[in-house]
Motif scaffolding. Structure first.
Motif, mmCIF file in Angstrom:
data_model
loop_
_atom_site.group_PDB
_atom_site.id
_atom_site.type_symbol
_atom_site.label_atom_id
_atom_site.label_comp_id
_atom_site.label_asym_id
_atom_site.label_seq_id
_atom_site.Cartn_x
_atom_site.Cartn_y
_atom_site.Cartn_z
ATOM 1 N N SER A 1 32.633 13.071 -2.256
ATOM 2 C CA SER A 1 31.867 13.585 -0.635
ATOM 3 C C SER A 1 31.223 12.224 -0.094
ATOM 4 O O SER A 1 30.751 12.090 0.895
ATOM 5 C CB SER A 1 31.127 14.679 -0.830
ATOM 6 O OG SER A 1 30.033 14.447 -1.646
ATOM 7 N N ASN A 2 30.956 11.233 -1.265
ATOM 8 C CA ASN A 2 30.123 10.002 -0.752
ATOM 9 C C ASN A 2 30.876 8.582 -0.811
ATOM 10 O O ASN A 2 31.517 8.401 -1.800
ATOM 11 C CB ASN A 2 28.645 9.880 -1.765
ATOM 12 C CG ASN A 2 27.979 11.113 -1.331
ATOM 13 O OD1 ASN A 2 27.490 11.232 -0.113
ATOM 14 N ND2 ASN A 2 27.352 11.584 -2.369
ATOM 15 N N GLY A 3 30.865 8.201 0.179
ATOM 16 C CA GLY A 3 31.619 6.699 0.173
ATOM 17 C C GLY A 3 32.927 6.807 1.138
ATOM 18 O O GLY A 3 34.043 7.587 0.506
ATOM 19 N N ALA A 4 33.012 6.055 2.165
ATOM 20 C CA ALA A 4 34.313 5.772 2.847
ATOM 21 C C ALA A 4 35.276 5.420 1.895
ATOM 22 O O ALA A 4 36.577 5.602 2.269
ATOM 23 C CB ALA A 4 34.194 5.156 4.122
ATOM 24 N N ALA A 5 35.125 4.317 0.944
ATOM 25 C CA ALA A 5 36.230 3.665 0.345
ATOM 26 C C ALA A 5 36.633 4.695 -0.629
ATOM 27 O O ALA A 5 38.084 4.671 -0.760
ATOM 28 C CB ALA A 5 35.565 2.552 -0.564
ATOM 29 N N VAL A 6 36.054 5.456 -1.405
ATOM 30 C CA VAL A 6 36.544 6.585 -2.116
ATOM 31 C C VAL A 6 37.290 7.402 -1.408
ATOM 32 O O VAL A 6 38.495 7.700 -1.855
ATOM 33 C CB VAL A 6 35.397 7.236 -2.762
ATOM 34 C CG1 VAL A 6 35.930 8.250 -3.860
ATOM 35 C CG2 VAL A 6 34.622 6.322 -3.632
ATOM 36 N N ARG B 1 28.089 0.740 8.240
ATOM 37 C CA ARG B 1 26.934 1.419 7.154
ATOM 38 C C ARG B 1 27.820 2.620 6.495
ATOM 39 O O ARG B 1 27.590 2.660 4.984
ATOM 40 C CB ARG B 1 25.769 2.028 8.090
ATOM 41 C CG ARG B 1 24.791 0.953 8.474
ATOM 42 C CD ARG B 1 23.717 1.537 9.325
ATOM 43 N NE ARG B 1 22.943 0.530 9.871
ATOM 44 C CZ ARG B 1 21.907 0.724 10.577
ATOM 45 N NH1 ARG B 1 21.836 1.931 11.444
ATOM 46 N NH2 ARG B 1 21.288 -0.401 11.151
ATOM 47 N N LEU B 2 28.424 3.213 7.132
ATOM 48 C CA LEU B 2 29.315 4.217 6.367
ATOM 49 C C LEU B 2 30.326 3.757 5.272
ATOM 50 O O LEU B 2 30.405 4.194 4.300
ATOM 51 C CB LEU B 2 30.196 5.082 7.260
ATOM 52 C CG LEU B 2 29.572 5.894 8.459
ATOM 53 C CD1 LEU B 2 30.246 6.639 9.257
ATOM 54 C CD2 LEU B 2 28.929 7.148 7.443
ATOM 55 N N ARG B 3 30.964 2.309 5.572
ATOM 56 C CA ARG B 3 31.753 2.075 4.547
ATOM 57 C C ARG B 3 30.930 1.359 3.536
ATOM 58 O O ARG B 3 31.495 1.405 2.364
ATOM 59 C CB ARG B 3 32.771 1.045 5.300
ATOM 60 C CG ARG B 3 33.632 1.380 6.246
ATOM 61 C CD ARG B 3 34.528 0.247 6.799
ATOM 62 N NE ARG B 3 33.951 -0.639 7.668
ATOM 63 C CZ ARG B 3 34.054 -0.837 8.780
ATOM 64 N NH1 ARG B 3 34.730 0.346 9.500
ATOM 65 N NH2 ARG B 3 33.532 -1.642 9.539
ATOM 66 N N ALA B 4 29.805 0.943 3.919
ATOM 67 C CA ALA B 4 28.982 0.169 2.751
ATOM 68 C C ALA B 4 28.366 1.279 1.800
ATOM 69 O O ALA B 4 27.603 0.952 0.826
ATOM 70 C CB ALA B 4 27.933 -0.869 3.318
ATOM 71 N N ALA B 5 28.221 2.685 2.465
ATOM 72 C CA ALA B 5 27.351 3.424 1.504
ATOM 73 C C ALA B 5 27.907 3.462 0.050
ATOM 74 O O ALA B 5 29.215 3.667 -0.510
ATOM 75 C CB ALA B 5 27.608 5.003 2.001
ATOM 76 N N LEU C 1 28.966 13.192 5.058
ATOM 77 C CA LEU C 1 29.340 12.233 4.345
ATOM 78 C C LEU C 1 31.028 12.729 3.640
ATOM 79 O O LEU C 1 31.521 11.745 3.359
ATOM 80 C CB LEU C 1 28.498 12.050 2.987
ATOM 81 C CG LEU C 1 27.280 11.452 3.173
ATOM 82 C CD1 LEU C 1 26.449 11.209 1.949
ATOM 83 C CD2 LEU C 1 27.386 10.038 4.033
ATOM 84 N N ASP C 2 31.106 14.112 3.791
ATOM 85 C CA ASP C 2 32.316 14.295 3.420
ATOM 86 C C ASP C 2 33.537 13.645 4.411
ATOM 87 O O ASP C 2 34.647 13.897 4.007
ATOM 88 C CB ASP C 2 32.917 15.801 3.498
ATOM 89 C CG ASP C 2 32.075 16.457 2.336
ATOM 90 O OD1 ASP C 2 31.443 15.789 1.392
ATOM 91 O OD2 ASP C 2 31.793 17.862 2.438
ATOM 92 N N ALA C 3 33.145 13.188 5.584
ATOM 93 C CA ALA C 3 34.234 12.786 6.528
ATOM 94 C C ALA C 3 33.684 11.113 6.873
ATOM 95 O O ALA C 3 33.909 10.618 7.776
ATOM 96 C CB ALA C 3 34.110 13.438 7.704
ATOM 97 N N SER C 4 33.204 10.545 5.732
ATOM 98 C CA SER C 4 32.703 9.114 5.886
ATOM 99 C C SER C 4 33.805 8.214 6.427
ATOM 100 O O SER C 4 33.729 7.421 7.426
ATOM 101 C CB SER C 4 32.104 8.462 4.693
ATOM 102 O OG SER C 4 30.974 9.279 4.227
#
Length: 219
Positions: free
Chosen positions: A71-76, A210-214, A175-178
């Protein structure tokens, strides 16, 4: 189910050259033809819609091998979507696209669906593939589709309002939709550039980055 039933009425068993589809594909894999004819019919946007929606289902999946919370991280989330939805070569029956195959582990168990371009159809296919898509994600992606149509019709102000409404809807997923949020922020930034609102564009791009780098947190 009504949407899926309508899709099934126009589907067929996939019968394509071996070069187009591997002999074995993961169960539940969705393959989008991006060859010439389907590309003209909007296959790349179909691919994007499927992946945007699929990315929001990552939080419900077990990603134990990554050792992180999906649920955390756009890359994932983007990687999760790419594992379930991929571009491919010609699937046959050109002229009826965008054509999408829903596979069940082998070529002979793949079904081909025609004219897949609406978010509702994409959501139905993902559901059949075992991915649950929330109403918030589906609504946000639908507003994105309306925004793109408004852009094509030279109505950028309306397009930006639609993207903003979609962001507000997807924001409920946090964060589920980063990944979805970062992509929609980039779209709104592009629209703001077109409207010569450079400050708004820059702010959206900072937020998207910022969302992508989380950093995903350990589960």
């Amino acid at each position: 189910r009504d949407t899926m039933n309508a899709l099934l009425m126009t589907s067929c068993v996939l019968a394509t050259p071996a070069s187009a589809t591997p002999a074995s594909v993961p169960k539940g894999m969705i393959r989008v033809c991006t060859n010439k004819s389907c590309r003209k019919d909007g296959a790349h946007d179909t691919l994007a819609v499927l992946r945007l929606l699929a990315s929001t289902a990552a939080a419900d999946a077990a990603v134990s091998d990554l050792g992180t919370s999906a649920s955390n991280g756009a890359a994932v989330q983007a990687a999760f979507a790419a594992e379930h939805v991929e571009a491919c070569g010609c699937l046959g029956q050109c002229g009826k696209g965008p054509n999408v195959a829903l596979c069940d582990g082998a070529v002979e168990k793949c079904e081909l669906f025609h004219d897949v371009h609406k978010p509702r159809s994409a959501r139905a296919l993902l559901s059949e593939a075992g991915l649950s898509i929330s109403d918030e994600a589906a609504g946000a992606v639908l507003k994105r589709a309306f925004a793109l149509r408004a852009l094509r019709e030279c109505r950028p102000d309306e397009a930006r309002d639609l993207v903003t409404a979609g962001l507000n809807q997807a924001g409920a997923l946090r964060l589920d939709a980063s990944y979805l949020l970062s992509e929609m922020l980039e779209l709104r930034a592009d629209i703001s550039d077109e409207l010569r609102d450079s400050d708004a564009a820059a702010a959206d791009r900072v937020q998207a980055e910022r969302l992508r780098a989380a950093t995903p947190q350990a589960a």
